[in-house]
Design an enzyme around this catalytic site. Structure first.
Site, short mmCIF file in Angstrom:
data_model
loop_
_atom_site.label_atom_id
_atom_site.label_comp_id
_atom_site.label_asym_id
_atom_site.label_seq_id
_atom_site.Cartn_x
_atom_site.Cartn_y
_atom_site.Cartn_z
N ASP A 136 27.88 -16.81 -15.93
CA ASP A 136 27.71 -18.14 -15.34
C ASP A 136 26.68 -18.14 -14.22
O ASP A 136 26.27 -19.20 -13.76
CB ASP A 136 29.06 -18.66 -14.84
CG ASP A 136 29.09 -20.17 -14.62
OD1 ASP A 136 28.34 -20.88 -15.31
OD2 ASP A 136 29.83 -20.63 -13.74
N SER B 10 28.94 -27.17 -14.02
CA SER B 10 28.99 -26.73 -15.41
C SER B 10 29.95 -27.64 -16.17
O SER B 10 31.06 -27.90 -15.71
CB SER B 10 29.48 -25.28 -15.49
OG SER B 10 28.62 -24.41 -14.78
N GLN C 168 25.23 -23.20 -22.43
CA GLN C 168 25.95 -24.02 -21.46
C GLN C 168 25.22 -25.34 -21.24
O GLN C 168 23.99 -25.37 -21.17
CB GLN C 168 26.07 -23.29 -20.11
CG GLN C 168 26.84 -24.05 -19.04
CD GLN C 168 26.88 -23.30 -17.72
OE1 GLN C 168 26.06 -23.55 -16.84
NE2 GLN C 168 27.82 -22.38 -17.59
#
Length: 300
Positions: A211, A235, A285
């Site tokens: 991430d 996110s 993502q």
């Protein structure tokens, strides 16, 4: 620095060592690494651990798909509830809900697979300098903060906070004074201290580390960052595929790009290679990149 690295890695391992409350029910704690809410990689990594504890050890996670539903409260514990969706001879599936204050903040499906042989191919690893030739992100961040008198003290503390992952960008990007560039970046990363020889743990740590920097790639063409006044970032989802066994305490190359952004959402992708050039994981993502206030003009 070595002692600090060992302390940070041990703290990360402590976060991932969830407390078992009941069958398929676990509890974890959070750490403040400089954001306004719980770091998404932490929640995903802990959810991966929770799911892994409910399957046969012969099965390893090969993919996860998660949605970030609400900001996490760093002061409150997170409860992870695991549902057994399917147990097959080759595959097993688990659903994990991360819950705070009685409401889900993250929901994830994880698929596990026993090792087997089959066709193999992959894209080539990008030809970039090795990590030994690059400066660590920790050193760069301290230099950036020290060189900008206008940075408030609270922001200095947030930017200067160190984590358990050593990151070294091929072309560093200053989040406090971002330039406009192509939405592509290559970052070497690894844990700052050795990890136990446990493949399930290495995959959980990779989930955590995947991430870092991913969503920021979608901001590169626009010359803004998380710290730009009026910028709201979060996110929205996270997908990760594991292709082979890996070691997060050895250098991995994270090759990221962002093919597009629209409607205040940016899409970012990543390929993760080991030092031998083997593709070990892939990531995707989508994130919120909303400019809530007009961006101030930079001094010429």
């Amino acid at each position: 620095m070595a002692g600090d690295g060992e302390r940070l890695v041990q703290d990360l391992l402590d976060q991932l060592n969830l407390e078992a409350l009941e069958q398929r029910l676990f509890r974890g704690s959070s750490r403040d690494i400089g954001g306004k809410s719980v770091f998404g990689g932490q929640v995903a990594g802990q959810a991966m651990v929770a799911a892994t504890r409910t399957v046969d050890p012969a099965q390893q996670a090969h993919s996860m798909h998660g949605y970030f539903l609400r900001p996490g409260d760093m002061q409150a514990a997170i409860v992870y509830e695991v549902d057994n969706i399917r147990d097959g001879r080759s595959f097993a599936t688990r659903r994990v809900q991360a819950i705070q204050h009685g409401r889900p903040i993250f929901s994830m499906l994880v698929s596990f697979h026993v090792a087997e042989t089959g066709y193999t191919h992959q894209m080539a690893m990008p030809d970039v300098p090795g990590p030994e030739e690059l400066t660590s992100h920790d050193e760069l961040r301290h230099a950036w903060v020290d060189s900008l008198d206008r940075v408030p003290e609270s922001l200095r503390e947030a930017v200067g906070r160190e984590v358990a992952i050593d990151m070294r960008a091929v072309k560093p990007w200053n989040m406090l004074d971002p330039d406009e560039r192509e939405p592509v970046q290559h970052v070497w990363f690894k844990a700052k201290a050795p990890l136990p020889d446990d493949q399930a743990l290495h995959r959980a740590v990779l989930t955590y580390a995947s991430d870092f920097g991913l969503l920021a790639t979608s901001l590169f063409p626009h010359g803004v960052s998380f710290f730009t006044p009026g910028m709201q970032m979060a996110s929205l989802d996270h997908a990760l595929w594991f292709h082979r066994d890996l070691k997060v305490d050895d250098w991995l190359l994270y090759a990221m790009d962002s093919p597009g952004a629209q409607d205040a959402r940016g899409l970012s992708r990543g390929l993760i290679f080991n030092r031998e050039g083997q593709l070990v994981a892939s990531v995707a993502q989508e994130g919120l990149i909303r400019q809530r206030e007009p961006q101030p003009k930079k001094d010429p």
